[in-house]
Design an enzyme around this catalytic site. Structure first.
Site, PDB file in Angstrom:
ATOM      1  N   CYS A  33      33.719  40.770  32.451  1.00 48.28           N
ATOM      2  CA  CYS A  33      34.612  40.626  31.284  1.00 48.28           C
ATOM      3  C   CYS A  33      34.102  41.278  29.998  1.00 48.28           C
ATOM      4  CB  CYS A  33      34.964  39.167  31.043  1.00 48.28           C
ATOM      5  SG  CYS A  33      33.582  38.134  30.551  1.00 48.28           S
ATOM      6  N   ASP A  59      43.967  30.093  34.908  1.00 48.71           N
ATOM      7  CA  ASP A  59      45.040  29.302  35.511  1.00 48.71           C
ATOM      8  C   ASP A  59      45.933  30.252  36.301  1.00 48.71           C
ATOM      9  OD1 ASP A  59      47.108  27.562  36.088  1.00 48.71           O
ATOM     10  OD2 ASP A  59      47.960  27.610  34.068  1.00 48.71           O
ATOM     11  N   ASP A  89      43.432  41.521  26.473  1.00 50.94           N
ATOM     12  CA  ASP A  89      42.395  41.244  27.473  1.00 50.94           C
ATOM     13  C   ASP A  89      42.483  42.285  28.575  1.00 50.94           C
ATOM     14  OD1 ASP A  89      40.562  40.204  29.237  1.00 50.94           O
ATOM     15  OD2 ASP A  89      41.318  38.151  29.138  1.00 50.94           O
ATOM     16  N   TRP A 119      32.689  40.789  40.785  1.00 51.47           N
ATOM     17  CA  TRP A 119      32.127  39.469  40.468  1.00 51.47           C
ATOM     18  C   TRP A 119      31.433  38.854  41.681  1.00 51.47           C
ATOM     19  CZ3 TRP A 119      36.443  41.436  38.161  1.00 51.47           C
ATOM     20  CH2 TRP A 119      36.513  41.373  36.766  1.00 51.47           C
ATOM     21  N   TYR A 179      28.576  34.015  36.436  1.00 49.79           N
ATOM     22  CA  TYR A 179      28.999  33.312  35.217  1.00 49.79           C
ATOM     23  C   TYR A 179      30.414  32.753  35.315  1.00 49.79           C
ATOM     24  CZ  TYR A 179      32.043  37.125  33.690  1.00 49.79           C
ATOM     25  OH  TYR A 179      33.072  38.030  33.606  1.00 49.79           O
ATOM     26  N   HIS A 184      34.235  33.613  28.882  1.00 53.18           N
ATOM     27  CA  HIS A 184      35.058  34.793  29.135  1.00 53.18           C
ATOM     28  C   HIS A 184      35.192  35.532  27.796  1.00 53.18           C
ATOM     29  CE1 HIS A 184      37.964  37.561  30.541  1.00 53.18           C
ATOM     30  NE2 HIS A 184      39.016  36.985  30.017  1.00 53.18           N
ATOM     31  N   ASP A 216      48.152  29.696  38.710  1.00 51.30           N
ATOM     32  CA  ASP A 216      49.520  29.335  39.108  1.00 51.30           C
ATOM     33  C   ASP A 216      50.393  28.875  37.936  1.00 51.30           C
ATOM     34  OD1 ASP A 216      48.071  27.072  38.754  1.00 51.30           O
ATOM     35  OD2 ASP A 216      48.305  26.285  40.782  1.00 51.30           O
TER      36      ASP A 216
END
Length: 586
Positions: A169, A198, A250, A133, A421, A227, A200
């Site tokens: 992705c 997220d 995923d 990325w 992105y 995503h 954490d």
């Protein structure tokens, strides 16, 4: 409920005093979504056709204000794809650690879905695709340049199973779709806009900005413009009938699960109801579509952070997938959550927080209720004033409004960055600052122009720019105005010249017009399509002067009848990966 895979078949004949055995060969057993006893049984024939038999798909991208799409050739029934999918199972960590147990679980789609979500990425197990990325794709292919899974899977096998460089992705999701459809598990790709990562596990993503309005990119959390993940259809005997149906998988390596980069299956029903304690990885998926956003200003010299504002309705928008039997977008947001801003949706969010133990725990990094209650004196937004196209100047209007009944003065620092992105800033494009005084309740407009010559060198191949204005209001709290912009590539056109018939040559013409006032060179056309041609056709196209048209002709010899899709990708030194597709009735 037998184990899927390759079986040997032999016949044994016995006479009175002897018996002999003869091998008849081998066969491959797959899941069967047409059979009502199977874990992957799908009652709708039309859905079986789309989610198992269809070799072409459409993937949605762009951003929530401006959704774009491109075709993908899944190609799950071409050449030796089935062999490659079976060998993928034998290369997994689970098989290497304990082959007997692994094989005995191969009748279970939730087990295979989880194992394959790990195998499609290269992390941990020398899997199929290596993610990148950075915006710099030296030593491999730009993730945006692939148009199908076949070339990726073939390259993985040909290289002696070394990870293929590079994916993002949608590449991971598209390859997983190919593998699962090939094995008979109904599967589709899903695009989530404003998707939270997220890191954490606190159902909150934090973004930090310096005084000039630059996104500091210092948090592990992030919000991606979009995503792409997968949904596969099967029963959840481990959770109960109400959690059966679409399951989220995923293969993009974002966070480890049980020490490995794998994710799912998470029941879509569990996500909607906030049942985040259920297997597998529900908290991460729940956050992708529901997390709250906190925007902070961060003083780089003192390390002090101040909340600018928080948003609970931004994440998880326009969740999209391809329609059954048509090339259209279907919005499935309501299958992931109750209506944004409704009491039910907030109740589910609170239920999830409570189940994750976030309600009772003091979080020193969270904003105080006083900070959240602060009201800004001015509001702002960026409006688009002109075409959003690569090659054209970018024209925006910053609109500022005074919400108070006394005059307000603000000093405004503006920046524009090229991003990928995932909204990771890559290169600075432009900055400016202005001071403004707004009369009571006054609204003012400030035109902004970023010429093509200024952004052309800095743009990533994602064609994304983040524009930010940080407003320092005298005697009030700071106001952050931002917009993520995705620029469209110019278009390209395909014409089929004549009737397409099995084993007969048909001419195809691809037309591109150079829309900018300089020459474009290093032009390459790549073409693929299941049952229309084997492998990928690459054609070099001569340079094009400003405004010049190019027409490229080539022949196809289709080898299967029916509706097929031809995918075309055109690149040159000024434009990357201009994609289009055309349905060809053979």
């Amino acid at each position: 409920n037998a184990v899927i895979g390759r079986y040997k078949l032999s016949v044994q004949s016995t006479s009175r005093d002897s018996s002999s055995s003869a091998s008849l060969g081998t066969f491959v057993l797959l899941f069967n979504p047409w059979s009502s006893g199977d874990d992957v049984f799908m009652p709708s024939k039309a859905e079986c056709e789309e989610y198992v038999l269809e070799e072409f798909g459409i993937i949605f991208a762009g951003n929530s204000n401006h959704i774009s799409s491109f075709g993908w050739n899944f190609g799950q029934f071409q050449g030796d794809i089935l062999d490659i999918c079976l060998s993928m199972l034998d290369r997994s960590l689970s098989y290497r650690q304990d082959p007997i147990t692994d094989v005995s679980h191969r009748n279970d789609p939730k087990y295979l879905g989880r194992v394959l979500s790990a195998m499609v990425n290269a992390n941990d197990d020398q899997g199929v695709v290596l993610g990148n990325w950075s915006g710099d794709y030296e030593g491999g292919k730009n993730p945006s340049s692939w148009t199908g899974s076949g070339e990726i899977l073939q390259n993985w096998k040909k290289s002696g199973f070394r990870p293929v460089r590079y994916g993002q992705c949608w590449v991971f999701a598209a390859v997983l779709t190919t593998v699962l459809r090939c094995l008979g598990i109904p599967t589709r790709t899903i695009t989530n806009f404003n998707s939270a990562h997220d890191a954490d596990g606190n159902l909150r993503v934090d973004e930090f900005y310096d005084a000039d309005g630059n996104n500091l990119n210092r948090a592990a959390d992030s919000v991606w413009n979009f995503h792409v993940w997968n949904e596969s259809w099967f029963t959840r005997s481990d959770l109960g009938a109400s959690y059966s149906g679409w399951q989220i998988l995923d293969a993009t390596p974002q966070e480890e699960s049980e020490g490995i980069y794998q994710c799912g299956p998470a029941s879509r029903k569990a996500i909607k109801e906030g049942d985040v304690e259920l297997d597998y990885d529900c908290p991460f998926v729940f956050a992708e579509v529901n997390a709250d956003c906190m925007y902070w200003s961060y003083d780089t010299s003192t390390g002090k952070k101040t909340l600018i504002f928080s948003q609970s309705t931004k994440i998880g928008q326009a969740i999209s997938t391809k329609a059954v039997g048509r090339d259209d977008r279907v919005d499935v947001t309501n299958d992931y959550k109750y209506e944004e801003g409704s009491k039910k949706e907030r109740d589910i969010f609170k239920k999830a927080r409570k189940k994750l133990g976030l309600e009772d725990k003091f979080d020193p990094t969270a904003p105080t209720p006083q900070e959240i209650e602060q009201k800004p004196d001015i509001s702002g937004k960026f409006k688009v004033a002109g075409p959003l196209q690569v090659g054209k100047d970018l024209n925006l209007i910053l609109v500022l409004a005074n919400l108070q009944s006394d005059a307000k003065t603000a000093h405004i620092n503006m920046t524009a960055w090229s991003t990928v992105y995932t909204r990771r800033p890559v290169r600075g494009i432009w900055k400016d600052s202005i001071s403004v005084t707004l009369s009571p309740k006054e609204e003012k407009q400030f035109p902004i122009k970023i010429p093509y010559t200024e952004y052309q060198q800095q743009l990533t191949t994602d064609n994304t720019i983040q524009v930010t204005a940080l407003c320092h209001v005298e005697g009030g709290i700071q106001v952050l105005v931002q917009r993520d912009i995705t620029l469209d590539n110019p278009t390209i056109d395909i014409q089929i010249l004549g009737e397409a018939k099995v084993n007969r040559e048909v001419d195809v013409e691809v037309i591109f017009t150079n829309p900018i006032d300089t020459e474009v060179k290093d032009c390459v056309l790549q073409v693929e399509g299941s049952d229309l041609l084997r492998g990928i056709l690459e054609i070099d196209v001569p340079p094009l002067k400003a405004g010049e048209n190019s027409s490229t002709k080539f022949q196809l010899t289709p080898f299967e009848a029916g509706p097929k899709h031809l995918l075309v990708n055109f690149s040159c030194d000024k434009f990357a990966n201009i994609k289009t597709f055309k349905m060809v009735n053979v």
